[in-house]
Design a protein around this motif. Structure first.
Motif, mmCIF file in Angstrom:
data_model
loop_
_atom_site.group_PDB
_atom_site.id
_atom_site.type_symbol
_atom_site.label_atom_id
_atom_site.label_comp_id
_atom_site.label_asym_id
_atom_site.label_seq_id
_atom_site.Cartn_x
_atom_site.Cartn_y
_atom_site.Cartn_z
ATOM 1 N N ASP A 249 -38.003 -41.976 -32.984
ATOM 2 C CA ASP A 249 -37.699 -40.908 -33.872
ATOM 3 C C ASP A 249 -36.513 -41.508 -34.772
ATOM 4 O O ASP A 249 -36.633 -41.098 -36.106
ATOM 5 C CB ASP A 249 -37.506 -39.713 -33.021
ATOM 6 C CG ASP A 249 -38.763 -39.045 -32.561
ATOM 7 O OD1 ASP A 249 -39.788 -39.361 -32.935
ATOM 8 O OD2 ASP A 249 -38.599 -38.542 -31.426
ATOM 9 N N ILE A 272 -29.671 -41.059 -30.671
ATOM 10 C CA ILE A 272 -29.313 -39.663 -31.799
ATOM 11 C C ILE A 272 -27.846 -39.877 -32.147
ATOM 12 O O ILE A 272 -27.571 -39.634 -33.306
ATOM 13 C CB ILE A 272 -29.807 -38.338 -31.154
ATOM 14 C CG1 ILE A 272 -31.292 -38.217 -31.201
ATOM 15 C CG2 ILE A 272 -29.190 -37.361 -31.899
ATOM 16 C CD1 ILE A 272 -31.900 -36.942 -30.733
ATOM 17 N N ALA A 276 -26.480 -40.124 -35.740
ATOM 18 C CA ALA A 276 -25.417 -39.386 -36.440
ATOM 19 C C ALA A 276 -24.461 -39.875 -36.933
ATOM 20 O O ALA A 276 -23.963 -39.663 -37.892
ATOM 21 C CB ALA A 276 -25.248 -38.369 -35.366
ATOM 22 N N PHE B 243 -36.977 -33.031 -31.779
ATOM 23 C CA PHE B 243 -36.174 -34.064 -32.189
ATOM 24 C C PHE B 243 -35.263 -33.808 -33.325
ATOM 25 O O PHE B 243 -34.041 -33.887 -33.495
ATOM 26 C CB PHE B 243 -36.898 -35.384 -32.490
ATOM 27 C CG PHE B 243 -36.127 -36.212 -33.206
ATOM 28 C CD1 PHE B 243 -35.099 -37.196 -32.680
ATOM 29 C CD2 PHE B 243 -36.285 -36.777 -34.472
ATOM 30 C CE1 PHE B 243 -34.403 -38.003 -33.082
ATOM 31 C CE2 PHE B 243 -35.357 -37.641 -35.030
ATOM 32 C CZ PHE B 243 -34.598 -38.201 -34.307
ATOM 33 N N LYS B 246 -32.492 -31.617 -32.370
ATOM 34 C CA LYS B 246 -31.171 -32.172 -31.737
ATOM 35 C C LYS B 246 -30.437 -33.118 -32.790
ATOM 36 O O LYS B 246 -29.233 -33.054 -32.650
ATOM 37 C CB LYS B 246 -32.125 -33.128 -30.761
ATOM 38 C CG LYS B 246 -32.060 -32.428 -29.568
ATOM 39 C CD LYS B 246 -32.744 -33.552 -28.411
ATOM 40 C CE LYS B 246 -34.038 -33.489 -28.036
ATOM 41 N NZ LYS B 246 -34.494 -34.705 -27.098
ATOM 42 N N LEU B 247 -31.199 -33.630 -33.667
ATOM 43 C CA LEU B 247 -30.515 -34.459 -34.662
ATOM 44 C C LEU B 247 -29.579 -33.957 -35.649
ATOM 45 O O LEU B 247 -28.559 -34.094 -35.790
ATOM 46 C CB LEU B 247 -31.485 -35.115 -35.456
ATOM 47 C CG LEU B 247 -30.707 -36.416 -36.589
ATOM 48 C CD1 LEU B 247 -29.786 -37.259 -35.978
ATOM 49 C CD2 LEU B 247 -31.941 -37.029 -37.171
ATOM 50 N N ALA B 250 -26.457 -32.965 -33.613
ATOM 51 C CA ALA B 250 -25.605 -34.181 -33.624
ATOM 52 C C ALA B 250 -24.954 -34.374 -34.818
ATOM 53 O O ALA B 250 -23.692 -34.982 -34.838
ATOM 54 C CB ALA B 250 -26.262 -35.429 -33.028
ATOM 55 N N LEU B 251 -25.551 -34.147 -36.031
ATOM 56 C CA LEU B 251 -25.155 -34.331 -37.584
ATOM 57 C C LEU B 251 -23.973 -33.371 -37.578
ATOM 58 O O LEU B 251 -22.925 -33.720 -38.210
ATOM 59 C CB LEU B 251 -26.090 -34.331 -38.432
ATOM 60 C CG LEU B 251 -27.103 -35.639 -38.608
ATOM 61 C CD1 LEU B 251 -28.273 -35.073 -39.543
ATOM 62 C CD2 LEU B 251 -26.350 -36.873 -38.913
#
Ligand SMILES: Nc1ncnc2c1ncn2[C@@H]1O[C@H](COP(=O)(O)OP(=O)(O)OP(=O)(O)O)[C@@H](O)[C@H]1O
Ligand SMILES: Nc1ncnc2c1ncn2[C@@H]1O[C@H](COP(=O)(O)OP(=O)(O)O)[C@@H](O)[C@H]1O
Ligand SMILES: [Mg+2]
Ligand SMILES: [Mg+2]
Lengths: 288, 279
Positions: A249, A272, A276, B243, B246-247, B250-251
């Motif tokens: 992903d 992830i 980020a 996903f 979640k991303l 995190a960002l």
């Protein structure tokens, strides 16, 4: 124990009108203590390849070297039991192989069959059950009275109780809930790290391949298409996507961002957190 | 929402010799033409629900109606014509010695005429892209191929409702996408109502509605947006979040000024583009 496949070919139903070529020209080395992930489409030959790793089938061409033994076509092999004990395969749909009246008997079946005393097998069964996250109460139940995910865990416990040197896993977590999937994958990884368990994992999850494996083998149309570390493999995501395979992903999002934002990443992000961080970095760099 | 096709009212079921209810006082409706996803931890009662809907088990208390007919031992055969089921485990479903025999089997039982049968079998196998395997033995197919044949077997019966009990969990991502796409098309043509039991949260995110099961109880129902807002709660139930959610999180933790959660990657990428153009 080291396993090597040299120029392996396998045809199902040789010398019949139904003969079909499943894999060909396969060359793979599995070194002791390594963690190898095998990825590829349905029908690309992964399960056929796996069955060679403990001599369940014999190549129709080429040879398979398993520890001290060499398995070749045209040669009768005796005494395959020691190989089967050392190289344990958890098959796709392992719950099909459950058949005893109770979970305990099912888990003990393999070890007892290979000559482990009953009492010792029972101790192993309890330990294995704990490893796969099931409660002891389940030992007395019939394996057919369990949910799909519970059966899957019992089948895995049965393999662990054999204490093999090489663990071969064919999509072991299909059917497990997300937490269970992570728990079981972490458990296999811990075995690999702490006991040096040589591990071969067939998976459709690129995330798992990237996270756990030292080496990834891509099967395509019956043969090895590419081999490399996760980093190497996912550095060229376009190639994989051309084959119609997924990429993690995180890598897919990186590709999208490169296209949409016109930014460049200097490495594939395999978690992830890393993604980020990198997104933040490239966006700040871009604005300057 | 459209007309009610299925209703469960306080349905309870316990397997013999077990001390807990596998399904405990569960009520929900299924609407005609919708895609309903059922998620939940292993052993939460999802497959038991499926078996109850298909009359493979009968509720201890409570009732199930399908198309206004209350499910009972007397009506189960009618109900089964309406509800097609694809199980977790495809091997147990094969009866034919070739792929086309296997798909034809159910039709033969219904007494469908030969010419019609040939057409429907061909059609169903086309839909799952297995038409090149007509004369193969089902047991010689790879795991994913088997699952597609099983789905074709149900499609050939032309039921109103198809229940997929983790029917795609053994397919590779492309195969999974193809099958879901096929089922989605049939749904969009108003041919099918879909109940999909799945551990794939990305798939559930594309459903019209999601039901979350927990220890035999219906924990929550709602749109994917509503359900995935539960974030941490879902993780505690043994589930996960998509996903992109979640991303996004995190960002934001990295200090990027992004709006709240994105159910799809496209939305997230779009927001990042906007943010970037403002930086
Ligand atoms: N045939 C059976 N006999 C007795 N108990 C059963 C039987 N099948 C399931 N159970 C029990 O009923 C409960 C619910 O099981 P069910 O199969 O509905 O779960 P599920 O949500 O489908 O799980 P999974 O995600 O693992 O498939 C579990 O506790 C399980 O052990
Ligand atoms: N028992 C069998 N008999 C005949 N052909 C088979 C058998 N098992 C697999 N095949 C064929 O061999 C090829 C590789 O299958 P398989 O190894 O199961 O792939 P994968 O595990 O990557 O999905 C496929 O074309 C499949 O149809
Ligand atoms: Mg396979
Ligand atoms: Mg189930």
């Amino acid at each position: 124990m080291r396993i090597e496949l040299q120029d392996v070919e396998y045809r199902y139903q040789m010398n019949t009108p139904f003969e079909s070529l499943a894999i060909h020209d396969v060359n793979i080395e599995i070194n002791p203590g390594s963690y190898v992930a095998i990825i590829g489409h349905t029908g690309s030959g992964k399960s056929t390849l796996l069955q060679h790793l403990n001599a369940l089938i014999k190549p129709t061409k080429g040879r398979v070297i398993i520890g001290e033994r060499t398995i070749e076509s045209g040669r009768k092999e005796k005494q395959l039991r020691p190989i089967r004990q050392k190289v344990g395969i958890v098959f796709q749909f392992p719950e099909h192989q459950l058949f005893e009246e109770t979970v305990e008997k099912d888990i003990c079946f393999g070890p007892v069959n290979f000559g482990i005393p009953k009492e010792e097998a029972k101790i192993r069964a309890r330990k294995a059950l704990k490893q796969v996250g099931l409660a002891e109460e389940i030992l007395e139940k019939s394996p057919f009275d369990l949910s799909g995910g519970q059966m899957r865990r019992v089948a895995i416990a049965g393999m662990l109780a054999m204490q093999p040197e090489v663990l071969v896993l064919d999509e072991p977590t299909a059917g497990l809930d997300p937490r269970g999937r992570k728990e079981i994958m972490d458990m296999f990884y811990q075995l690999h790290k702490e006991q040096g368990m040589t591990t071969v994992l067939v998976t459709h999850s690129m995330e798992d391949a990237a996270r756990y494996a030292d080496e990834i083998v891509i099967m395509h149309q019956g043969t090895v298409y590419q081999k490399g570390t996760p980093f190497e493999i996912f550095s060229q995501p376009e190639q994989l996507m051309e084959l119609g395979l997924d990429v993690p992903d995180t890598v897919r999002v990186q590709l999208k961002l490169q296209k949409e934002l016109g930014v460049r990443f200097d490495h594939p992000c395999l978690s992830i957190e890393d993604l980020a961080l990198e997104v933040k970095r490239v966006m700040e760099r871009g604005s300057r | 929402m459209g007309e009610k096709l299925v209703s469960l009212n306080d349905v309870t079921f316990k397997y013999e010799g077990q001390d807990r209810n596998a399904v405990d006082c569960v009520s929900f409706d299924v609407y005609k033409g919708e895609w309903l996803a059922i998620v939940g931890h292993n052993g939460s009662g999802k497959s038991t629900l499926a078996k109850l809907l298909n009359g493979l088990q009968f509720a201890e208390s409570g009732s199930i109606t399908i198309n206004d007919i209350e499910l009972s031992e007397a009506t189960v055969w009618d109900a089964r014509k309406k509800v097609g089921m694809v199980f977790q485990n495809p091997d147990n479903q094969f009866v034919g010695t070739t792929v086309q025999d296997d798909v034809a089997f159910g039709l033969e039982n219904l007494g469908v005429q030969h010419q019609m049968m040939v057409e429907r079998v061909q059609n169903a196998l086309n839909k799952v892209q297995m038409d090149q395997f007509l004369n193969q033995e089902p047991h010689h197919l790879s795991g994913g191929q088997k699952q597609r044949v099983a789905i074709a077997g149900v499609l050939a019966l032309q039921p109103d409702i198809i229940i997929l009990d983790e029917a795609t969990s053994m397919l590779d991502p492309r195969g999974r996408e193809e099958v879901l796409h096929t089922v989605r098309e049939l749904k969009d043509e108003n041919i099918l109502t879909v109940i999909s039991i799945t551990h794939d949260l990305e798939e559930a995110a594309k459903a019209d509605r999601i039901i979350v099961m927990n220890q035999g109880l219906l924990y929550r129902q709602g749109t994917p947006d509503e359900i995935f807002q539960l974030e941490g709660e879902l993780v505690e139930l043994g589930l996960d979040i998509p996903f992109s959610v979640k991303l996004g999180k995190a960002l934001r933790e990295q200090g990027l000024n992004l709006a709240d959660s994105h159910l799809t990657e496209e939305e997230l990428v779009k927001d990042l583009c906007e943010l970037n153009s403002r930086m």
